[in-house]
Design a protein around this motif. Sequence first.
Motif, PDB file in Angstrom:
ATOM      1  N   PRO A   1      21.949 -16.126 -21.236  1.00  9.26           N
ATOM      2  CA  PRO A   1      22.030 -15.171 -22.333  1.00  9.26           C
ATOM      3  C   PRO A   1      21.168 -13.936 -22.058  1.00  9.26           C
ATOM      4  N   SER A   2      21.417 -12.866 -22.774  1.00  7.90           N
ATOM      5  CA  SER A   2      20.669 -11.626 -22.606  1.00  7.90           C
ATOM      6  C   SER A   2      19.171 -11.868 -22.783  1.00  7.90           C
ATOM      7  N   GLY A   3      18.378 -11.242 -21.931  1.00  5.33           N
ATOM      8  CA  GLY A   3      16.938 -11.337 -22.066  1.00  5.33           C
ATOM      9  C   GLY A   3      16.338 -12.576 -21.440  1.00  5.33           C
ATOM     10  N   CYS A   4      17.131 -13.363 -20.687  1.00  6.22           N
ATOM     11  CA  CYS A   4      16.587 -14.596 -20.132  1.00  6.22           C
ATOM     12  C   CYS A   4      15.882 -14.351 -18.804  1.00  6.22           C
ATOM     13  N   GLY A   5      15.943 -13.132 -18.287  1.00  4.66           N
ATOM     14  CA  GLY A   5      15.199 -12.815 -17.076  1.00  4.66           C
ATOM     15  C   GLY A   5      16.051 -12.700 -15.824  1.00  4.66           C
ATOM     16  N   LYS A   6      17.360 -12.634 -15.966  1.00  7.24           N
ATOM     17  CA  LYS A   6      18.241 -12.534 -14.798  1.00  7.24           C
ATOM     18  C   LYS A   6      17.979 -11.240 -14.025  1.00  7.24           C
ATOM     19  N   SER A   7      17.978 -10.133 -14.754  1.00  2.60           N
ATOM     20  CA  SER A   7      17.774  -8.849 -14.078  1.00  2.60           C
ATOM     21  C   SER A   7      16.418  -8.814 -13.406  1.00  2.60           C
ATOM     22  N   THR A   8      15.421  -9.311 -14.119  1.00  7.47           N
ATOM     23  CA  THR A   8      14.079  -9.314 -13.558  1.00  7.47           C
ATOM     24  C   THR A   8      14.051 -10.081 -12.242  1.00  7.47           C
TER      25      THR A   8
ATOM     26  N   TYR B   1       4.642 -10.008 -17.437  1.00  9.09           N
ATOM     27  CA  TYR B   1       4.492  -8.614 -17.896  1.00  9.09           C
ATOM     28  C   TYR B   1       3.378  -8.579 -18.919  1.00  9.09           C
TER      29      TYR B   1
ATOM     30  N   ILE C   1       7.608 -14.076 -18.022  1.00 10.23           N
ATOM     31  CA  ILE C   1       9.047 -13.864 -18.205  1.00 10.23           C
ATOM     32  C   ILE C   1       9.833 -14.821 -17.323  1.00 10.23           C
TER      33      ILE C   1
HETATM   34  N1  LIG Z   1       9.095  -3.622 -17.908  1.00 11.43           N
HETATM   35  C1  LIG Z   1       9.014  -4.660 -18.762  1.00 11.43           C
HETATM   36  N2  LIG Z   1       7.910  -4.855 -19.514  1.00 11.43           N
HETATM   37  C2  LIG Z   1       7.826  -5.896 -20.371  1.00 11.43           C
HETATM   38  N3  LIG Z   1       8.785  -6.792 -20.568  1.00 11.43           N
HETATM   39  C3  LIG Z   1       9.929  -6.650 -19.867  1.00 11.43           C
HETATM   40  C4  LIG Z   1      10.101  -5.593 -18.924  1.00 11.43           C
HETATM   41  N4  LIG Z   1      11.336  -5.715 -18.380  1.00 11.43           N
HETATM   42  C5  LIG Z   1      11.889  -6.800 -18.952  1.00 11.43           C
HETATM   43  N5  LIG Z   1      11.055  -7.377 -19.843  1.00 11.43           N
HETATM   44  C6  LIG Z   1      11.314  -8.582 -20.631  1.00 11.43           C
HETATM   45  O1  LIG Z   1      11.708  -9.580 -19.752  1.00 11.43           O
HETATM   46  C7  LIG Z   1      12.721 -10.371 -20.318  1.00 11.43           C
HETATM   47  C8  LIG Z   1      13.854 -10.508 -19.350  1.00 11.43           C
HETATM   48  O2  LIG Z   1      14.482  -9.268 -19.191  1.00 11.43           O
HETATM   49  P1  LIG Z   1      15.746  -9.098 -18.251  1.00 11.43           P
HETATM   50  O3  LIG Z   1      15.422  -9.644 -16.913  1.00 11.43           O
HETATM   51  O4  LIG Z   1      16.175  -7.687 -18.306  1.00 11.43           O
HETATM   52  O5  LIG Z   1      16.826 -10.003 -18.970  1.00 11.43           O
HETATM   53  P2  LIG Z   1      18.370 -10.141 -18.670  1.00 11.43           P
HETATM   54  O6  LIG Z   1      18.711  -9.278 -17.514  1.00 11.43           O
HETATM   55  O7  LIG Z   1      18.542 -11.579 -18.402  1.00 11.43           O
HETATM   56  O8  LIG Z   1      19.072  -9.730 -19.915  1.00 11.43           O
HETATM   57  C9  LIG Z   1      13.118  -9.729 -21.618  1.00 11.43           C
HETATM   58  O9  LIG Z   1      12.585 -10.476 -22.661  1.00 11.43           O
HETATM   59  C10 LIG Z   1      12.482  -8.374 -21.593  1.00 11.43           C
HETATM   60  O10 LIG Z   1      12.030  -8.020 -22.855  1.00 11.43           O
END
Ligand SMILES: Nc1ncnc2c1ncn2[C@@H]1O[C@H](COP(=O)(O)OP(=O)(O)O)[C@@H](O)[C@H]1O
Lengths: 356, 296, 325
Positions: free
Chosen positions: A37-44, A13, A18
Amino acid sequence: MSQVQLRDVTKTYGGNQIIHGVSVQIEDGEFVVLVGPSGCGKSTLLRMIAGLEDICGGEVQIGTRVVNDVLAKDRDIAMVFQSYALYPHMTVADNMAFSLKLKGMPKAERAKKVHKAADILGLGPLLDRYPRQMSGGQRQRVAMGRAIVRDPQVFLFDEPLSNLDAKLRVEMRTEIKALQHRLQTTTIYVTHDQIEAMTMADKIVVMRAGVVEQCDTPLNIYDHPDNMFVAAFIGSPSMNFVEGKIVMQGGKPTFASHDGVILPLSEDVQVKDGQPVVYGFRPEHIQLAGSDGIETRISVVEPTGSETMVFMEMGQSSITGVFRERVLEADGAPLFVRPDPARVHLFDPITTKCLG
Amino acid sequence: MTMTDTTMPASAPFKRQRKLPRLSRFVVHGVVVLFMASWLLPILALLVSSFRRQADTAASGWWWAFLRPNFTMQNYTLALDQLDIAGSLTTSVAIALPTTIITVLLSLIGAYALVRMQFRGRMALSLALVALLVTPPQITLVPLLKLYYTFGISGTIPGIWLYQVGFTLPFGVFLLRGFIASIPAELYEAAELDGASQLRIFRSVVMPLARPIMASLGLMAFLWSWNDLLTPLLFMGGSSHAAPVTVNLAGLANQTSQGQGPLMAATFLSVIIPLFLIVALQRYFVRGILGGAVKG
Amino acid sequence: MKDTMTLIPLLIVLGAIGIPVLVYAALGVGEGILRTFPPVLRRSARPWVWLSLPILLIVLILLYPVIDTIRTSFKNARVDDWVGLDNYLWAFSGTMLEVIGNNVLWLIAFPLCVVVLALITAVLFDKVKYEPFAVTIAVLPTAISFTAGAVIWGQMYSFQPAGMAQFGTINGFLSLFGIKPVAWLIEPVINNFALIFIAVWLQLGIATLILSSAIKNVGDDMVEAARLDGAGDFRVFFSIILPNILPSVLVVLTTMIIAALKVFDIVYVMTNGNFGTDVIANRLYYELFAMNNLGHASAIAVVLLITALPVALINIHQFRTEAGK
Ligand SMILES: Nc1ncnc2c1ncn2[C@@H]1O[C@H](COP(=O)(O)OP(=O)(O)O)[C@@H](O)[C@H]1O
Ligand SMILES: [Mg+2]
C-alpha cells in the motif's frame, strides 16, 4: 546484468524508522515487483538501491559489489520515474543520449544506440520532438528509452504506469514485460497495484510498513499467502474473512462462525477442536449451490457481462462472490452458496499467520 | 507585443469576455485611453523638447512645437560633443553589462546550492538573505567608502561592479530560489543517475531551464545598475572615466548654463537602451516575477 | 580620455566574460578538490564551496558595512570618541523631525498610491482588447532612471509666476482654463506629493504587470459563479477578485515600501531637499559630504534601517510560513 541482494537494510528519517531490516535476494535477469500500500516504503527502498537515499543500516549488493558507499552514478543502474523526469529542454534523442554523452561515447556510436532503442520502443519518428510535444504514453516510452540505451546492470521502475489512463496502462504492462524478456536485464519494479504485480513479476515482494510480508512467485503468493495481510492485498476483489472456531463433527473438522454459520473444511487440515480461527476464501472460490448450501442475503449485484459480482450478507458478515453464472435475483433475495473447501485458508486470529 | 501568451493563465486559454453595457464600455475606454495618453505625455514632451531650438525652448512651452514646427538636431550634437554623453553611455555600459552577468551567474550558483544541497544552517542562511533584502543602500556607504579607499578601488569601474553585485545578490538568489525549487527533484536525480556531476547538472540542466528567469533577473539587474545614481556618485569620484549617464544628468540638471535642450537630448539618449530592453524583454519580466513552474 | 576609450572595451570583456568564466572555473576547481574528500565529508563541504563566493560578497558589501555603521552611529563626527545616544537624540530633534515626517509620508502615500492606481489600471485593462499595448505603455517608465525621471518631470512641473507664459506642461494646461499656476515644487505639502507622483509614474508599471497577471489567474469559474449568484461588478471585485489576489498585493506593497525607503535620486535632483521636501537618504548624503559628520550620517542610516525592519520581519514571517508548507 547481475543479481541484487538486500541484507537487513534499514532507513530512518529523523528518528522515524521507515524500513525495518529488509532482506531480499534478486537473481540475475529476474523481474521482481515490490508491491504494497501507499507509504509502506517501496519508493524509499528503491531509491536506496539507486543511491538516491543513504542506507542507514545493512548492505545493498549489486553484482559482486557492496554499493553502500558507491555514488548513484557509479552503480550502473537506470531508473524510470513515475513523473518520467525527462529533460524538458532536450529533444527525445538528446534525452536518451545524455548519459552516453557524459560517458564520453563518440557521437556516431551514440546515435546508433539511440536509434536502436528508439526502434525497439517505436519512438523513431519522435526523436526530434521535445517532451512537451508528446503524450503521456510517448513520454513514458522515452523514459524507458533513456534507461535502455545505457544497457545497465539493473533497471529500476518507480510506479511508471501510474500517470497513464487505464487502457494504456494495460498495454504498457505487457510491453514492459516483453521488453524485459528480450533484454534479460535484472529489473526491480515498484507499484501499489497488485494486478501489475501479478501480471508482470517473476517474483513479488509484498511490503507493509517497511517490512517484507512475503516474497514468492505470483501464483504461490496467490495460492499460499503467508498471512491475512498478503491474502487480502493480493487478489481482486479481496479475500473474504469470517471469524469463528473449529468444531469437530464426527471426527471431521468444520468451521462455525461466531454468529453460528457452519462452513465446510477439507478433511486434511491440521486443527484442534474448539481452536479459534479466521476462515478465508476468495470471491472466485465460492459456487452457487442449491438449497442445501449456505443461505445468504443479496445486498448488491454487479454484472460485468462475463461474470457477476455479488455482495451478500452471510450471518453478520459481509462477503463478496464472483460467479460465472448470471445472478438475476433481486436485492434482498436469499442466495445459496458454498465455498470450495479445498481452497479455504485458515489463519490464526491473533498472529494473523496462515495455519498449516 | 507577445504579451498575450504569457499573461494568459494556462488553465483558461479562452477568456470569456463579458459584454459590458454600452455606457460603461464607453467610460472604460475613455479612462484607459486617458491613462495611456497621460502616462506617455512626459516621454513625448521629452522627445519633442530635445528637438527644439534653444530660442524656442526659452520662449514657449514644448507643445508650441506642434503649432510652429521648427526642429533641429543641434541639441544632440551638443549633448554628444560638449556633455560627453557618448562617453557617459560607454561608462554606463561598462558598469551595467558586467554587473548584470556576474549578478545572474552568482545568484544562480547561490540559489542552486541553497535549494538543492542539504546542510546545517541552510534555513538560517535563507532567513538572513530575506532579511538583507530590505537593507537600505545608504547604510553601507560610509564603511565601504573607507574600505574602497584602503584597497584603492575607489573611482574604478570594477569597484562599482563589486558593490552593485553584492547589493543585488540577496534579491537575485531570492528570485531564482523559488524557480529552482519548482524544478522537480526527480529531474536532478535522473541527471545524477545518468552520470552527471554537480557541476554538469548545473550547466546542462539548471542553466538551460532557468534561461527565462535568468533573463528576467538580468533585465532587473541591468536596469538597476544602469539607473543607479547613488553608487557611482559616491564611488566614481576622481575617476579618469567619463561619469556614468545618471551622474552626468544629475550634474546637468543642477546647472542651467547649457540650457534645457541639450539636457533633454542627453536624457533621451540615456533612456533609449533601457526602454528598448524593457519593450523587448517585457514577457520575461512577467514570467520572472510570477515564477513559472517547470514541467517534465 | 584616450586611454579610457581603449580601456573600457577591455573592461567590458573582462567583466562580462572573464569574471564569469573565472567563477565557473573556480567552481570546477572546488569540485575537483571535493573529489579527493571521503563521500560524507564531500557532501557536507560542497554547499560551502558553492556558496563561498556569494556569501563572501554579501558579507563584504552588506553585512560588514551595516555592523560598522551601527558602531559609528554611537561615535562623534570624526569617529574618534564614543558619544552614546547623542546622534540619535539629534536625529529625532529639530529639522530632522521634518525629514523623518517626510519619509513617513513617502512610506504611506507612495505604496498606497501605487497599489490603488495599479488595481484600477489592472482591472480596467482587463476589459479592453488592446490590453497588451496599454500594459506596455504603463511599463515604459519603469525603464527610466529616477534621475532621468526627475529631468522629465522638471519640464512637467515648471512654474512661472501668474500672468507670465507657462512653459510647464501642467501649468500650461491649467492656464488654458484660466486657473492660476501652481508652484508644484515649492508650495509646501504639494511639493512632497508632486515628488511622490514622479515615483508613482516611474514604478506603477511593475505593479500593474503583477496585479493584472494575478487578476487573470483568478478562475473564470469563480467569477461566473458569483455573477450567477447575482453579484455586480463592484461586488465581484471586492468579494472575489481582491481576496484572491491579496498575496500579490502584498508583494507589490513590500516592493514599493522598500523603494520608498531608499528614495534619494528624485529629491536630490528636483529640490535637493529644499522647500521642506528633504528625506532621510538625501540628508544623509548632506551630512556625509557637506558637514563631514560621520556620527550623524551613521545614525540617520541606522534610523533608515530600523524603519525597514518591520518589512524585513513580515518578509521573514512570510518566508517561514511558505517554507513550512
Ligand atoms: N524525505 C522524507 N522525510 C521523512 N519521511 C519520509 C521521507 N520520504 C518518505 N518518507 C516517509 O517514508 C514512508 C515511505 O515512503 P515511500 O517510500 O515514498 O512510500 P511508497 O513509495 O511505498 O508509497 C512514508 O511514510 C513517508 O512519509
Ligand atoms: Mg512511492
